[in-house]
Design a protein around this motif. Structure first.
Motif, PDB file in Angstrom:
ATOM      1  N   ILE A 368       0.888  -1.163   0.000  1.00 13.95           N
ATOM      2  CA  ILE A 368       0.000   0.000   0.000  1.00 13.95           C
ATOM      3  C   ILE A 368       0.919   1.204   0.000  1.00 13.95           C
ATOM      4  CG2 ILE A 368      -1.795   1.301   1.237  1.00 13.95           C
ATOM      5  CD1 ILE A 368      -2.584  -1.211   2.712  1.00 13.95           C
ATOM      6  N   GLY A 369       0.545   2.261  -0.739  1.00 14.47           N
ATOM      7  CA  GLY A 369       1.330   3.495  -0.682  1.00 14.47           C
ATOM      8  C   GLY A 369       0.407   4.698  -0.675  1.00 14.47           C
ATOM      9  N   TRP A 370       0.898   5.814  -0.123  1.00 13.04           N
ATOM     10  CA  TRP A 370       0.148   7.074  -0.192  1.00 13.04           C
ATOM     11  C   TRP A 370       0.049   7.506  -1.646  1.00 13.04           C
ATOM     12  CZ3 TRP A 370      -2.159   7.747   4.229  1.00 13.04           C
ATOM     13  CH2 TRP A 370      -1.550   7.372   5.429  1.00 13.04           C
ATOM     14  N   ASP A 371      -0.875   8.430  -1.956  1.00 10.11           N
ATOM     15  CA  ASP A 371      -1.201   8.667  -3.374  1.00 10.11           C
ATOM     16  C   ASP A 371      -0.062   9.251  -4.210  1.00 10.11           C
ATOM     17  OD1 ASP A 371      -1.496  11.550  -2.959  1.00 10.11           O
ATOM     18  OD2 ASP A 371      -3.493  11.140  -2.167  1.00 10.11           O
ATOM     19  N   GLU A 372       1.022   9.725  -3.579  1.00  5.58           N
ATOM     20  CA  GLU A 372       2.170  10.195  -4.371  1.00  5.58           C
ATOM     21  C   GLU A 372       2.767   9.071  -5.220  1.00  5.58           C
ATOM     22  OE1 GLU A 372       1.589  11.050  -1.252  1.00  5.58           O
ATOM     23  OE2 GLU A 372       2.483  12.982  -0.724  1.00  5.58           O
ATOM     24  N   ILE A 373       2.481   7.811  -4.858  1.00  8.17           N
ATOM     25  CA  ILE A 373       3.063   6.716  -5.650  1.00  8.17           C
ATOM     26  C   ILE A 373       2.470   6.651  -7.057  1.00  8.17           C
ATOM     27  CG2 ILE A 373       3.688   5.346  -3.603  1.00  8.17           C
ATOM     28  CD1 ILE A 373       1.441   3.368  -4.369  1.00  8.17           C
ATOM     29  N   LEU A 374       1.450   7.472  -7.302  1.00  7.96           N
ATOM     30  CA  LEU A 374       0.917   7.565  -8.682  1.00  7.96           C
ATOM     31  C   LEU A 374       1.847   8.388  -9.573  1.00  7.96           C
ATOM     32  CD1 LEU A 374      -2.706   8.255  -7.547  1.00  7.96           C
ATOM     33  CD2 LEU A 374      -2.211   6.609  -9.375  1.00  7.96           C
ATOM     34  N   GLU A 375       2.628   9.271  -8.945  1.00  3.70           N
ATOM     35  CA  GLU A 375       3.460  10.183  -9.727  1.00  3.70           C
ATOM     36  C   GLU A 375       4.605   9.417 -10.368  1.00  3.70           C
ATOM     37  OE1 GLU A 375       4.532  13.036  -6.730  1.00  3.70           O
ATOM     38  OE2 GLU A 375       2.444  13.689  -6.511  1.00  3.70           O
ATOM     39  N   GLY A 376       4.762   9.577 -11.676  1.00  8.31           N
ATOM     40  CA  GLY A 376       5.841   8.887 -12.386  1.00  8.31           C
ATOM     41  C   GLY A 376       5.482   7.456 -12.748  1.00  8.31           C
ATOM     42  N   GLY A 377       4.227   7.054 -12.448  1.00 11.74           N
ATOM     43  CA  GLY A 377       3.774   5.703 -12.834  1.00 11.74           C
ATOM     44  C   GLY A 377       3.545   4.831 -11.614  1.00 11.74           C
ATOM     45  N   LEU A 378       2.366   4.232 -11.566  1.00  9.95           N
ATOM     46  CA  LEU A 378       1.970   3.431 -10.407  1.00  9.95           C
ATOM     47  C   LEU A 378       2.553   2.017 -10.496  1.00  9.95           C
ATOM     48  CD1 LEU A 378       0.226   3.320  -7.848  1.00  9.95           C
ATOM     49  CD2 LEU A 378      -1.770   2.890  -9.294  1.00  9.95           C
ATOM     50  N   ALA A 379       3.106   1.529  -9.370  1.00  9.16           N
ATOM     51  CA  ALA A 379       3.601   0.150  -9.312  1.00  9.16           C
ATOM     52  C   ALA A 379       2.446  -0.800  -9.634  1.00  9.16           C
ATOM     53  CB  ALA A 379       4.182  -0.133  -7.932  1.00  9.16           C
ATOM     54  N   PRO A 380       2.717  -1.868 -10.391  1.00  9.15           N
ATOM     55  CA  PRO A 380       1.617  -2.652 -10.986  1.00  9.15           C
ATOM     56  C   PRO A 380       0.581  -3.231 -10.026  1.00  9.15           C
ATOM     57  CG  PRO A 380       3.787  -3.546 -11.599  1.00  9.15           C
ATOM     58  CD  PRO A 380       4.036  -2.308 -10.812  1.00  9.15           C
ATOM     59  N   ASN A 381       0.983  -3.597  -8.813  1.00  8.04           N
ATOM     60  CA  ASN A 381       0.019  -4.261  -7.926  1.00  8.04           C
ATOM     61  C   ASN A 381      -0.349  -3.445  -6.700  1.00  8.04           C
ATOM     62  OD1 ASN A 381       0.233  -6.653  -9.577  1.00  8.04           O
ATOM     63  ND2 ASN A 381       2.224  -6.976  -8.620  1.00  8.04           N
TER      64      ASN A 381
END
Ligand code: ACM
Ligand code: ZN
Length: 525
Positions: A368-381
């Protein structure tokens, strides 16, 4: 009115009166609650019959009865039966209270625990003169969302294990099923790691802490050493305690940002190699992990030890608030950008998270990650925790990723709960009254119905910069957590006015638990 009418009127009302003379409120509101005539009295040592799989619920019941110290002046035995019913859904339960017996049916231990929690609320609010008298009734219940979370930051301030258990008791009472334990921060590393002892020798302690609010300038510091960490033994104890109450513990190991305590323990993990201290101040810091291979070796070792402690499927990897200042100036980080053909530092963050995701997935866990993990492309799972409003959640759901809603305007319990803050303990800011939480709907209106399934639930966050004591944590959390429990559990929430009455009805339970809840609802009366 003639006599006959009066008699009918009287019978009707005395009947209603009998039906409703016991308190029947349960928070969060069950899907279906049918009140019947008649009563059941629970005595000191009821006979408990439980199918093996449902034993933990039976144990909770036994302990709850013991705690209530009931009178034991009756000879008749009544029974409580925990019975497996495989037709029910995972978290569903049926609670039947009959004059001579109580039955809790569930297909899992978790469902049976929720049945117990409803029963326990009824027992506690109907406990009078050493006797519990319950209205006969049937409750059929199951949750609206599969993820119902509460978070606690122990990086900024930490609390004794006994308090962590008390916090878990609060979550359990309200049928939350995830405790998100924020264990690493700039201001302190709070989990024992054997391979890297400096994390605990150095990173778990700060030399000083800001006095007053961040905006009080000039900053003043208390120049007092503060810190500590949870040992592996303590963590196992907490995880076990939570598990026995149907709660999964999600550890958060922050990366690449909010990692100054780790970098201060092992300066080679940062981009500059400079020795920094554990942060005495709140905020967002540029001392984040460098993206070189040595950092990944370190973090993989950490994950190896973390997965041994937490049996649940999720590891939270943070991902929020990581300034790219040092990465821009770092030869190692720039080399990774070139080597991997990345566009910029945002894509480097995505590379960082995705690489860690692969490792964590290889251990059979999900991130699980905070929504900044969307920046630059989201990890696949990855599952996304949408905290900067709901847009991150919407974006992730549209990409068919699971989302946990925790928008700061409605789900941050570190905000003030009163408009007039004169008599409130110091808080970070904001204004999130209980009513606003109560009215929150995790599924955004603008989300296409076919994507609703990706919103798996919501969570309350408790950041503790300004909460030095567990009493203060309780004040911020209760009773707002009641509102959130209705949001994530109840299919049909009652009106806010009805909810207020229900909360005041269950306050005696908080009194018994010695919870320092805020009295705002009572002031409204
Ligand atoms: C956050 O509040 N920084 C997730
Ligand atoms: Zn670097």
């Amino acid at each position: 009115m003639n006599t006959l009418k009066i008699i009918v009127f009287f019978i009707f009302f005395s009947h209603i009166n009998t039906l409703f003379s016991q308190k029947n409120n349960i928070i969060p509101t069950p899907v279906e609650q049918t009140i019947k005539s008649g009563y059941m009295e629970i005595e000191n040592s009821p006979e408990i019959i439980a199918d093996f799989e449902l034993n933990s619920a039976a144990t909770l019941f036994k302990d709850a009865v013991k705690k209530l110290e009931l009178a034991n002046d009756k000879q008749t035995k009544n029974r409580i039966i925990f019975s497996l019913n495989k037709k029910l859904k995972y978290e569903e339960y049926i609670l039947k209270i009959n004059s001579d017996k109580i039955t809790i049916e569930a297909s899992t231990k978790t469902g049976a625990i929720y049945g117990f929690q409803s029963l326990n609320q009824l027992m506690n609010i109907n406990f009078k003169n050493e006797v519990i008298k319950l209205q006969n009734q049937v409750i059929k219940d199951s949750p609206k969302f599969k993820y119902r979370g509460m978070h606690l930051d122990v990086g900024r301030h930490m609390y004794p294990v006994d308090f962590i258990k008390k916090y878990i008791d609060g979550l359990a009472m309200l049928k939350f099923n995830n405790f998100h334990w924020h264990l690493t921060e700039d201001q302190g590393w709070r989990i024992e790691i054997e391979k890297y002892p400096e994390l605990n020798n150095v990173g778990s302690f700060r030399d000083s802490t800001l006095i007053g609010h961040y905006t009080d300038k000039p900053w003043q510091f208390d120049k007092t050493r503060y810190g500590g960490f949870y040992t592996k033994k303590e963590i196992k104890e907490v995880v076990r305690y939570a598990e026995d109450r149907g709660i999964n513990v999600i550890p958060e190991i922050e990366m690449p940002g909010h990692s100054q305590a780790a970098v201060s323990s092992y300066p080679e993990l940062g981009c500059t190699g400079e020795q920094v201290g554990v942060a005495p101040l709140w905020g967002v810091f540029k001392e984040i992990y460098c993206s070189k291979n040595e950092t990944f070796d370190f973090l993989e070792d950490i994950i190896d030890e973390v997965v041994e402690l937490f049996p649940g499927k999720y590891i939270h990897i943070g991902g929020d608030e990581a300034p790219k200042t040092n990465w821009k100036a770092c030869g190692n980080c720039q080399d990774v950008i070139k080597r991997e053909g990345l566009k910029d530092e945002h894509e480097l963050q995505s590379y960082f998270i995705t690489r860690m995701e692969q490792y964590i997935n290889s251990k059979g866990k999900q991130i699980i990650g905070w929504d900044e993990i969307l920046e630059g492309g989201l990890a696949p799972n990855a599952t996304v925790m949408s905290w900067r409003g709901i847009s991150g959640g919407l974006e992730a759901a549209k990409m068919n990723h699971e989302v946990i809603m925790t928008p700061n305007a409605t789900c941050y319990l570190d905000h003030y709960q009163a408009k007039d803050t004169t008599n409130e303990p110091l808080a970070i800011g904001g204004y999130t009254p209980i009513e606003e939480i109560y009215n929150y709907e995790p599924i955004p209106d603008e989300l296409d119905e076919s994507l609703h399934k990706y919103i798996i639930g919501a969570q309350g966050n408790v950041w503790t910069e300004y909460m030095k004591t567990s009493d203060h944590v309780e004040y911020m959390v209760f009773p707002r957590i009641f509102a959130l429990s209705e949001v994530v559990w109840a299919e049909n929430k009652p009106s806010f006015e009805e909810f207020e009455k229900k909360v005041i009805d269950v306050y005696p339970i908080l009194d018994k638990m010695d919870v320092n809840y805020s009295k705002h609802l009572e002031r409204l009366e």
